[in-house]
Design a protein around this motif. Structure first.
Motif, PDB file in Angstrom:
ATOM      1  N   ASN A   6     -12.611   1.128   2.487  1.00 59.44           N
ATOM      2  CA  ASN A   6     -11.554   1.735   1.641  1.00 59.44           C
ATOM      3  C   ASN A   6     -11.134   0.961   0.402  1.00 59.44           C
ATOM      4  O   ASN A   6     -10.250   1.017  -0.110  1.00 59.44           O
ATOM      5  CB  ASN A   6     -10.164   2.351   2.427  1.00 59.44           C
ATOM      6  CG  ASN A   6     -10.302   3.253   3.651  1.00 59.44           C
ATOM      7  OD1 ASN A   6     -11.537   2.970   4.270  1.00 59.44           O
ATOM      8  ND2 ASN A   6      -9.381   4.055   3.868  1.00 59.44           N
ATOM      9  N   SER A   7     -12.378   0.211  -0.046  1.00 56.32           N
ATOM     10  CA  SER A   7     -12.175  -0.639  -1.169  1.00 56.32           C
ATOM     11  C   SER A   7     -12.296  -0.118  -2.485  1.00 56.32           C
ATOM     12  O   SER A   7     -12.056  -0.831  -3.433  1.00 56.32           O
ATOM     13  CB  SER A   7     -12.720  -2.061  -0.975  1.00 56.32           C
ATOM     14  OG  SER A   7     -14.161  -1.668  -0.597  1.00 56.32           O
ATOM     15  N   VAL A   8     -12.719   1.033  -2.786  1.00 58.73           N
ATOM     16  CA  VAL A   8     -13.093   1.560  -3.961  1.00 58.73           C
ATOM     17  C   VAL A   8     -12.126   2.559  -4.441  1.00 58.73           C
ATOM     18  O   VAL A   8     -11.853   3.693  -3.711  1.00 58.73           O
ATOM     19  CB  VAL A   8     -14.461   2.210  -4.036  1.00 58.73           C
ATOM     20  CG1 VAL A   8     -14.808   2.676  -5.142  1.00 58.73           C
ATOM     21  CG2 VAL A   8     -15.671   1.245  -3.251  1.00 58.73           C
ATOM     22  N   PRO A   9     -11.332   2.259  -5.488  1.00 60.52           N
ATOM     23  CA  PRO A   9     -10.218   2.870  -5.880  1.00 60.52           C
ATOM     24  C   PRO A   9     -10.674   4.460  -6.290  1.00 60.52           C
ATOM     25  O   PRO A   9     -11.737   4.747  -6.788  1.00 60.52           O
ATOM     26  CB  PRO A   9      -9.678   2.280  -7.018  1.00 60.52           C
ATOM     27  CG  PRO A   9     -10.284   0.713  -6.816  1.00 60.52           C
ATOM     28  CD  PRO A   9     -11.404   0.678  -5.934  1.00 60.52           C
ATOM     29  N   TRP A  10     -10.052   5.265  -5.942  1.00 56.17           N
ATOM     30  CA  TRP A  10      -9.828   6.902  -6.226  1.00 56.17           C
ATOM     31  C   TRP A  10     -11.010   7.653  -5.714  1.00 56.17           C
ATOM     32  O   TRP A  10     -11.491   8.602  -5.769  1.00 56.17           O
ATOM     33  CB  TRP A  10      -9.951   6.980  -7.722  1.00 56.17           C
ATOM     34  CG  TRP A  10      -9.017   6.080  -8.538  1.00 56.17           C
ATOM     35  CD1 TRP A  10      -9.185   5.230  -9.287  1.00 56.17           C
ATOM     36  CD2 TRP A  10      -7.561   6.093  -8.354  1.00 56.17           C
ATOM     37  NE1 TRP A  10      -8.115   4.638  -9.771  1.00 56.17           N
ATOM     38  CE2 TRP A  10      -7.078   5.182  -9.250  1.00 56.17           C
ATOM     39  CE3 TRP A  10      -6.801   6.999  -7.634  1.00 56.17           C
ATOM     40  CZ2 TRP A  10      -5.493   5.115  -9.234  1.00 56.17           C
ATOM     41  CZ3 TRP A  10      -5.243   6.924  -7.651  1.00 56.17           C
ATOM     42  CH2 TRP A  10      -5.054   5.842  -8.352  1.00 56.17           C
ATOM     43  N   ALA A  12     -11.121   9.134   0.917  1.00 59.19           N
ATOM     44  CA  ALA A  12     -11.279   8.296   2.262  1.00 59.19           C
ATOM     45  C   ALA A  12     -10.167   8.532   3.053  1.00 59.19           C
ATOM     46  O   ALA A  12      -9.005   9.108   3.029  1.00 59.19           O
ATOM     47  CB  ALA A  12     -11.179   6.606   1.764  1.00 59.19           C
ATOM     48  N   LYS A  13     -10.393   8.351   4.448  1.00 54.00           N
ATOM     49  CA  LYS A  13      -9.504   8.682   5.466  1.00 54.00           C
ATOM     50  C   LYS A  13      -8.434   7.526   5.397  1.00 54.00           C
ATOM     51  O   LYS A  13      -8.787   6.348   4.674  1.00 54.00           O
ATOM     52  CB  LYS A  13     -10.318   8.619   6.874  1.00 54.00           C
ATOM     53  CG  LYS A  13     -11.107   7.187   7.056  1.00 54.00           C
ATOM     54  CD  LYS A  13     -11.692   7.310   8.372  1.00 54.00           C
ATOM     55  CE  LYS A  13     -12.449   5.877   8.732  1.00 54.00           C
ATOM     56  NZ  LYS A  13     -13.687   5.946   8.613  1.00 54.00           N
ATOM     57  N   PRO A  14      -7.358   7.742   5.865  1.00 53.61           N
ATOM     58  CA  PRO A  14      -6.281   6.773   5.780  1.00 53.61           C
ATOM     59  C   PRO A  14      -6.291   5.709   6.779  1.00 53.61           C
ATOM     60  O   PRO A  14      -5.200   5.346   7.495  1.00 53.61           O
ATOM     61  CB  PRO A  14      -4.922   7.513   6.058  1.00 53.61           C
ATOM     62  CG  PRO A  14      -5.444   8.757   6.929  1.00 53.61           C
ATOM     63  CD  PRO A  14      -6.943   9.110   6.367  1.00 53.61           C
TER      64      PRO A  14
END
Length: 76
Positions: A32-36, A39-41
């Motif tokens: 989940n490191s790519v902004p915007w 992605a799942k929480p």
């Protein structure tokens, strides 16, 4: 949807892992490191270690910090 808190949450978990594994972790990546990006929480982390044979010696410490850090054995 991307959450701006994910970076901070990742850093907090990475700090715990680095404390437990000391010098064994050589790299850590998160999905989940790519902004915007959608992605799942959930903050996914995959520590990469120098010696897979030592990993099980850290199982008790991993269980103590919780957050789903149960020992699952080698994932090849």
């Amino acid at each position: 949807m991307y959450d701006e808190q994910w970076l901070q949450l990742f850093m907090e978990e990475a700090e715990k892992l680095n404390f437990i594994f000391r010098n064994e972790i050589i790299e850590s990546i998160g999905s989940n490191s790519v902004p915007w990006l959608k992605a799942k929480p959930i903050i996914d982390m995959m520590p990469v270690v120098k010696d897979i044979n030592l990993v099980d010696t850290f199982n008790l410490e991993m269980q103590k910090i919780g957050n789903g850090n149960a020992a699952k054995g080698e994932n090849v």
